[in-house]
Design a protein around this motif. Structure first.
Motif, PDB file in Angstrom:
ATOM      1  N   UNK B  18       1.844   0.042   2.180  1.00 41.85           N
ATOM      2  CA  UNK B  18       3.143   0.370   1.587  1.00 41.85           C
ATOM      3  C   UNK B  18       3.070   1.612   0.686  1.00 41.85           C
ATOM      4  N   UNK B  20       3.533   4.746   0.972  1.00 43.20           N
ATOM      5  CA  UNK B  20       4.494   5.863   1.019  1.00 43.20           C
ATOM      6  C   UNK B  20       5.949   5.427   0.933  1.00 43.20           C
ATOM      7  N   UNK B  21       6.178   4.168   0.581  1.00 40.93           N
ATOM      8  CA  UNK B  21       7.569   3.763   0.390  1.00 40.93           C
ATOM      9  C   UNK B  21       7.720   3.224  -1.028  1.00 40.93           C
ATOM     10  N   UNK B  25      11.977  -0.833  -4.747  1.00 44.49           N
ATOM     11  CA  UNK B  25      13.223  -1.180  -4.051  1.00 44.49           C
ATOM     12  C   UNK B  25      13.217  -2.680  -3.729  1.00 44.49           C
ATOM     13  N   UNK B  26      14.349  -3.368  -3.935  1.00 50.25           N
ATOM     14  CA  UNK B  26      14.385  -4.827  -3.722  1.00 50.25           C
ATOM     15  C   UNK B  26      13.965  -5.251  -2.307  1.00 50.25           C
ATOM     16  N   UNK B  27      14.365  -4.489  -1.291  1.00 46.33           N
ATOM     17  CA  UNK B  27      13.980  -4.845   0.088  1.00 46.33           C
ATOM     18  C   UNK B  27      12.458  -4.735   0.254  1.00 46.33           C
ATOM     19  N   UNK B  28      11.897  -3.674  -0.274  1.00 53.63           N
ATOM     20  CA  UNK B  28      10.452  -3.468  -0.119  1.00 53.63           C
ATOM     21  C   UNK B  28       9.680  -4.544  -0.900  1.00 53.63           C
ATOM     22  N   UNK B  30      10.603  -7.627  -1.268  1.00 57.26           N
ATOM     23  CA  UNK B  30      10.619  -8.819  -0.405  1.00 57.26           C
ATOM     24  C   UNK B  30       9.601  -8.662   0.721  1.00 57.26           C
ATOM     25  N   UNK B  31       9.581  -7.482   1.332  1.00 54.64           N
ATOM     26  CA  UNK B  31       8.671  -7.252   2.468  1.00 54.64           C
ATOM     27  C   UNK B  31       7.205  -7.293   2.026  1.00 54.64           C
ATOM     28  N   UNK B  34       6.125 -10.830   1.901  1.00 60.42           N
ATOM     29  CA  UNK B  34       6.427 -11.666   3.068  1.00 60.42           C
ATOM     30  C   UNK B  34       5.171 -12.049   3.849  1.00 60.42           C
TER      31      UNK B  34
END
Lengths: 281, 46
Positions: B18, B20-21, B25-28, B30-31, B34
């Motif tokens: 992860x 480079x992102x 961010x809330x989505x990231x 969660x991912x 996961x």
């Protein structure tokens, strides 16, 4: 003069036949006077393709309760557009099957693509899009430009992959630095050369920079997010070990809650094996 | 969907994946946490 994506695609087209059956079918779909018999006649001119399509629609991925024995029946049950998209997918898979496994594991590449297809379709349904099958093919083909790079310039493509793995940069940035352009621009050039639908051209070109899409912004945003989700799990391997950067505006455009995503990815997890098995055997 | 805790090795591997992102961010977020069950075997025809 330096090489351009268009010139690379022109070189690649000497090796790769355009998906002529898909192009014929796409023209037929636009014709209001065309009938199921016209469409099945085009598919049946290629017996290997027809056999492969019947095997796919009879696979556990579709899970229809009874056997589908003819293309006409497949069109009636699966739908003209979805079957046409399967024609395009199988044609592309055939066209690029000679890529050496020393460069990229093609089964893993396609597994990433299949997962992106399922994820894009599910995201579109969550967004309330009724014609969700177009998101499936968009997810499946978003990295089509990578295949051209692997086939036509394997040494530079391999250098970009290694650079992304060891040089601490995402793959499309490594391609831009090593080759001068990335798989998204090559995919766009190929989609144009093959006269693929405009929505597919936009998705291939802008899936890493969705804010720049001029048309079909939702299609581009959905495939962008699908690519991030699939890379995060990860399902398969597109050549990059990293999750590509998320554009927050693209995620906002979908209007979804992040807490929906684990359930959606669980559905992908349940479907990916069946789709890979249907498409790769 | 409750998530089992990540091991040290999983956290390290994900930090690289992860890289480079934007992990705020809330989505990231969660991912990043996961964990899906192992991929299911291909089932019989339904």
């Amino acid at each position: 003069m330096s090489l351009t994506p268009q010139a690379l695609v022109n070189k690649s087209l000497e090796l790769v036949s355009p998906p002529s059956t898909f192009i014929q079918l796409n023209e037929l779909i636009q014709d209001p006077n065309s009938a199921i018999d016209d469409i099945s006649a085009v598919i049946n001119t290629d017996p290997a393709l027809a056999t492969r399509l019947l095997r796919i629609v009879n696979s556990p991925f579709y899970g229809f309760p009874s056997q589908i024995n003819t293309i006409s029946r497949a069109i009636t049950i699966v739908g003209t557009r979805e079957l046409t998209h399967l024609v395009l997918a199988t044609s592309v898979m055939n066209a690029f099957r000679g890529i050496p496994s020393t460069l990229i594991d093609l089964d893993e590449f396609w597994r990433h693509s299949f997962a992106s297809a399922i994820t894009a379709k599910l995201l579109a349904e969550e967004c309330g899009q009724s014609a969700s099958e177009r998101f499936f093919i968009a997810g499946l083909l978003h990295n089509i430009g990578s295949l051209v790079l692997y086939q036509s310039m394997p040494e530079l493509a391999g250098e970009a992959i290694r650079s992304a793995e060891f040089g601490h940069e995402v793959l499309f940035k490594a391609e831009q630095r090593v080759i001068g352009f990335d798989h998204a621009e090559v995919g766009y050039a190929l989609a144009r050369a093959w006269h693929l639908p405009h929505s597919l051209q936009e998705v291939t070109r802008y899936h890493h920079r969705p804010a720049e899409a001029e048309d079909f912004p939702l299609d581009v945003a959905i495939v962008h997010v699908a690519d991030v989700l699939v890379s995060a799990v990860p399902f398969g391997h597109s050549g990059d070990n990293h999750v590509p950067p998320l554009d927050p505006a693209a995620w906002e455009l979908l209007g979804l809650n992040e807490l929906q995503i684990p359930f959606l990815l669980q559905q992908v997890n349940e479907q990916i094996g069946r789709l890979s098995s249907a498409m790769l055997t | 969907m409750s998530q089992p805790a990540l091991t040290e090795a999983e956290i390290k591997e994900r930090e690289e994946r992860f890289r480079y992102t934007d992990r705020t961010h809330p989505l990231i977020q969660v991912l990043f946490k996961l964990k899906l069950p192992e991929n299911l075997p291909v089932g019989p025809e339904q």
